[in-house]
Design an enzyme around this catalytic site. Structure first.
Site, PDB file in Angstrom:
ATOM      1  N   ARG A  82       0.842  -1.205   0.000  1.00 23.07           N
ATOM      2  CA  ARG A  82       0.000   0.000   0.000  1.00 23.07           C
ATOM      3  C   ARG A  82       0.877   1.254   0.000  1.00 23.07           C
ATOM      4  O   ARG A  82       0.558   2.246  -0.656  1.00 23.07           O
ATOM      5  CB  ARG A  82      -0.946  -0.010   1.203  1.00 23.07           C
ATOM      6  CG  ARG A  82      -1.987   1.096   1.125  1.00 23.07           C
ATOM      7  CD  ARG A  82      -3.063   0.939   2.187  1.00 23.07           C
ATOM      8  NE  ARG A  82      -2.541   1.074   3.525  1.00 23.07           N
ATOM      9  CZ  ARG A  82      -3.237   0.838   4.632  1.00 23.07           C
ATOM     10  NH1 ARG A  82      -4.495   0.452   4.559  1.00 23.07           N
ATOM     11  NH2 ARG A  82      -2.688   0.983   5.826  1.00 23.07           N
ATOM     12  N   LYS A 184      -2.571   6.505   1.346  1.00 23.33           N
ATOM     13  CA  LYS A 184      -2.317   6.976   2.713  1.00 23.33           C
ATOM     14  C   LYS A 184      -1.314   8.124   2.643  1.00 23.33           C
ATOM     15  O   LYS A 184      -0.116   7.955   2.889  1.00 23.33           O
ATOM     16  CB  LYS A 184      -1.821   5.805   3.566  1.00 23.33           C
ATOM     17  CG  LYS A 184      -2.156   5.981   5.026  1.00 23.33           C
ATOM     18  CD  LYS A 184      -2.119   4.670   5.760  1.00 23.33           C
ATOM     19  CE  LYS A 184      -2.153   4.869   7.266  1.00 23.33           C
ATOM     20  NZ  LYS A 184      -3.349   5.511   7.792  1.00 23.33           N
ATOM     21  N   GLU A 220     -16.009   6.597   4.649  1.00 18.63           N
ATOM     22  CA  GLU A 220     -15.288   6.118   5.833  1.00 18.63           C
ATOM     23  C   GLU A 220     -15.140   7.275   6.796  1.00 18.63           C
ATOM     24  O   GLU A 220     -15.675   8.356   6.557  1.00 18.63           O
ATOM     25  CB  GLU A 220     -13.919   5.539   5.424  1.00 18.63           C
ATOM     26  CG  GLU A 220     -12.992   6.551   4.758  1.00 18.63           C
ATOM     27  CD  GLU A 220     -11.595   5.984   4.510  1.00 18.63           C
ATOM     28  OE1 GLU A 220     -11.137   5.141   5.285  1.00 18.63           O
ATOM     29  OE2 GLU A 220     -10.963   6.422   3.539  1.00 18.63           O
TER      30      GLU A 220
HETATM   31  N1  PLP Z   1      -9.042   4.635   6.619  1.00 20.89           N
HETATM   32  C1  PLP Z   1      -8.209   5.622   6.959  1.00 20.89           C
HETATM   33  C2  PLP Z   1      -8.493   6.972   6.435  1.00 20.89           C
HETATM   34  C3  PLP Z   1      -7.105   5.357   7.789  1.00 20.89           C
HETATM   35  O1  PLP Z   1      -6.270   6.327   8.146  1.00 20.89           O
HETATM   36  C4  PLP Z   1      -6.890   4.044   8.247  1.00 20.89           C
HETATM   37  C5  PLP Z   1      -5.730   3.726   9.059  1.00 20.89           C
HETATM   38  O2  PLP Z   1      -4.765   3.223   8.613  1.00 20.89           O
HETATM   39  C6  PLP Z   1      -7.789   3.056   7.868  1.00 20.89           C
HETATM   40  C7  PLP Z   1      -8.853   3.379   7.062  1.00 20.89           C
HETATM   41  C8  PLP Z   1      -7.608   1.654   8.320  1.00 20.89           C
HETATM   42  O3  PLP Z   1      -6.624   1.006   7.577  1.00 20.89           O
HETATM   43  P1  PLP Z   1      -5.792  -0.197   8.166  1.00 20.89           P
HETATM   44  O4  PLP Z   1      -6.789  -1.215   8.589  1.00 20.89           O
HETATM   45  O5  PLP Z   1      -4.953  -0.657   7.047  1.00 20.89           O
HETATM   46  O6  PLP Z   1      -5.029   0.350   9.308  1.00 20.89           O
HETATM   47  C1  COI Z   2      -3.910   3.603  11.586  1.00 29.48           C
HETATM   48  O1  COI Z   2      -4.934   3.034  11.950  1.00 29.48           O
HETATM   49  O2  COI Z   2      -2.813   3.064  11.563  1.00 29.48           O
HETATM   50  C2  COI Z   2      -3.950   4.970  11.151  1.00 29.48           C
HETATM   51  O3  COI Z   2      -3.068   5.391  10.452  1.00 29.48           O
HETATM   52  C3  COI Z   2      -5.024   5.824  11.614  1.00 29.48           C
HETATM   53  C4  COI Z   2      -4.423   7.077  12.093  1.00 29.48           C
HETATM   54  C5  COI Z   2      -5.199   8.176  11.581  1.00 29.48           C
HETATM   55  C6  COI Z   2      -4.074   7.070  13.512  1.00 29.48           C
END
Ligand code: PLP
Ligand code: COI
Length: 343
Positions: A82, A184, A220
């Site tokens: 990612r 991200k 989201e």
């Molecule tokens: N959506 C956003 C905007 C986020 O910052 C995060 C955090 O990483 C997620 C979703 C969840 O992603 P993940 O499950 O890969 O941490």
């Molecule tokens: C995560 O869940 O790792 C994120 O990056 C969310 C963050 C906004 C704290």
């Protein structure tokens, strides 16, 4: 190895400087060998690309102490890919994915004393980041980049852990149609800061963003994907081109189908369906949030109380939470390749 003397059970989601961080530089068109260093400070030009045109991407994953005393992390290969996708979208050089995983392992090992003990409710949050560091004055990508990984021990993202939260439908957008919502990049979070400060002032834990083109579909929150359970007990996962492909959400899809025998549907979800009370449970999911149940959603004066209520996490979210964290902490056998052993 002796653990640091922290009050592990009462950590919030905040930054502690830990012992070591990993740094690699991209210069003259190539990544250097990288190394662990002790200095937590960065010196850069006042004209560094990141400071002007926000060329920055990051990741988030966690290291866990398992029931049998090992240290592991969860699907770091997906963070590696990612981050490479995020970098390419911002015209940054991707950090090689195999080196990403090795660097995560090295950094966690070097900070093993900061990995919270099994059962404490805390984890070691691992934050890889990358940004343009060389001077840029016309609008263009930087030439040089820093890739870095640091760690910090954290407790729950939302105070109260698994206590249901109250969120609102936001009037602001965090992403644009055909923009960068699916990567991200720091810029998406800058977009959400005013909205989150305003939400907190008004007593909401988070914002639910709608699709920026039509503002009729659920996307989201600022830091997590959203899951619903419908009246037939199906797990319903909103789809959109402008949400981040959460690793937790992709894992929960698999867990729901293969561990819990549930039907999972990934589809667009309209705000109207939520307002109509079509869902009995709702939760946020992400690395930081794990699964945080939503008790109530405010939509401009209309209050949608999920049937699971404000007292406790609902039964489906609870099963998903217990299974996912069971896999992460080594209590439940993981699917092949999900758990990266560190030591
Ligand atoms: N959506 C956003 C905007 C986020 O910052 C995060 C955090 O990483 C997620 C979703 C969840 O992603 P993940 O499950 O890969 O941490
Ligand atoms: C995560 O869940 O790792 C994120 O990056 C969310 C963050 C906004 C704290």
């Amino acid at each position: 190895m002796e653990k640091k003397n922290l009050d592990w059970g009462n950590l919030g989601f905040s930054y502690h400087v830990t012992d070591k961080r990993y740094v690699s530089m991209f210069q003259n068109g190539a990544w250097d060998d990288g190394a662990l260093i002790s200095d937590d400070k960065i010196v850069m030009s006042e004209d560094a690309g990141v400071l002007h045109y926000s060329q920055s991407v990051f990741e988030g994953l966690k290291a866990y102490e398992t029931e049998d005393g090992h240290i592991v992390c969860f699907r770091p290969d997906l963070n590696a890919s990612r981050m490479a996708d995020s970098a390419r979208r911002l015209e940054m050089p991707a950090f090689p994915e195999d080196r990403f995983v090795k660097a995560v392992i090295e950094t966690v090992k070097a900070n093993a004393a900061w990995v919270p003990p099994y059962g404490s409710g805390a984890t070691l949050y691992v934050r890889p980041l990358m940004f343009g560091i060389s001077p840029v004055i016309g609008v263009a990508p930087a030439e040089d980049y820093m890739f870095r990984i640091f760690t910090t021990p954290v407790g729950p993202y939302f105070k109260g852990g698994q206590k249901p939260i109250v969120v609102r439908i936001s009037d602001f957008d965090r992403a644009a149609p055909r923009g960068t919502g699916h990567i991200k990049a720091g810029l998406n979070y800058a977009m959400s800061l005013h909205a989150i400060v305003d939400a907190h002032k008004k007593g909401f834990a988070e914002n639910i963003y709608l699709d920026p083109a039509t503002r009729t579909k659920i996307e989201e929150t600022g830091g997590a994907n959203i899951l619903f359970v419908d009246r037939d007990g199906k797990l319903v996962i909103p789809t959109s081109d402008s949400i981040l492909p959460s690793i937790t959400r992709r894992s929960l899809h698999y867990v729901a189908e293969h561990y819990l025998g549930m039907t999972v549907v990934e589809r667009e979800v309209t705000l109207q369906e939520v307002d109509d009370g079509n869902f009995v449970e709702c939760g946020l999911c992400g690395t930081a949030a794990v699964i945080s149940p939503i008790g109530k959603i405010y939509d401009h004066g209309k209050e949608i109380l999920l049937e699971s209520g404000m007292e406790d996490i609902g039964p489906v979210m609870k099963k998903l939470y217990d299974t996912l964290t069971g896999i992460q902490m080594g209590r439940i056998e993981a699917p092949e390749g999900w758990i990266q052993k560190i030591m």
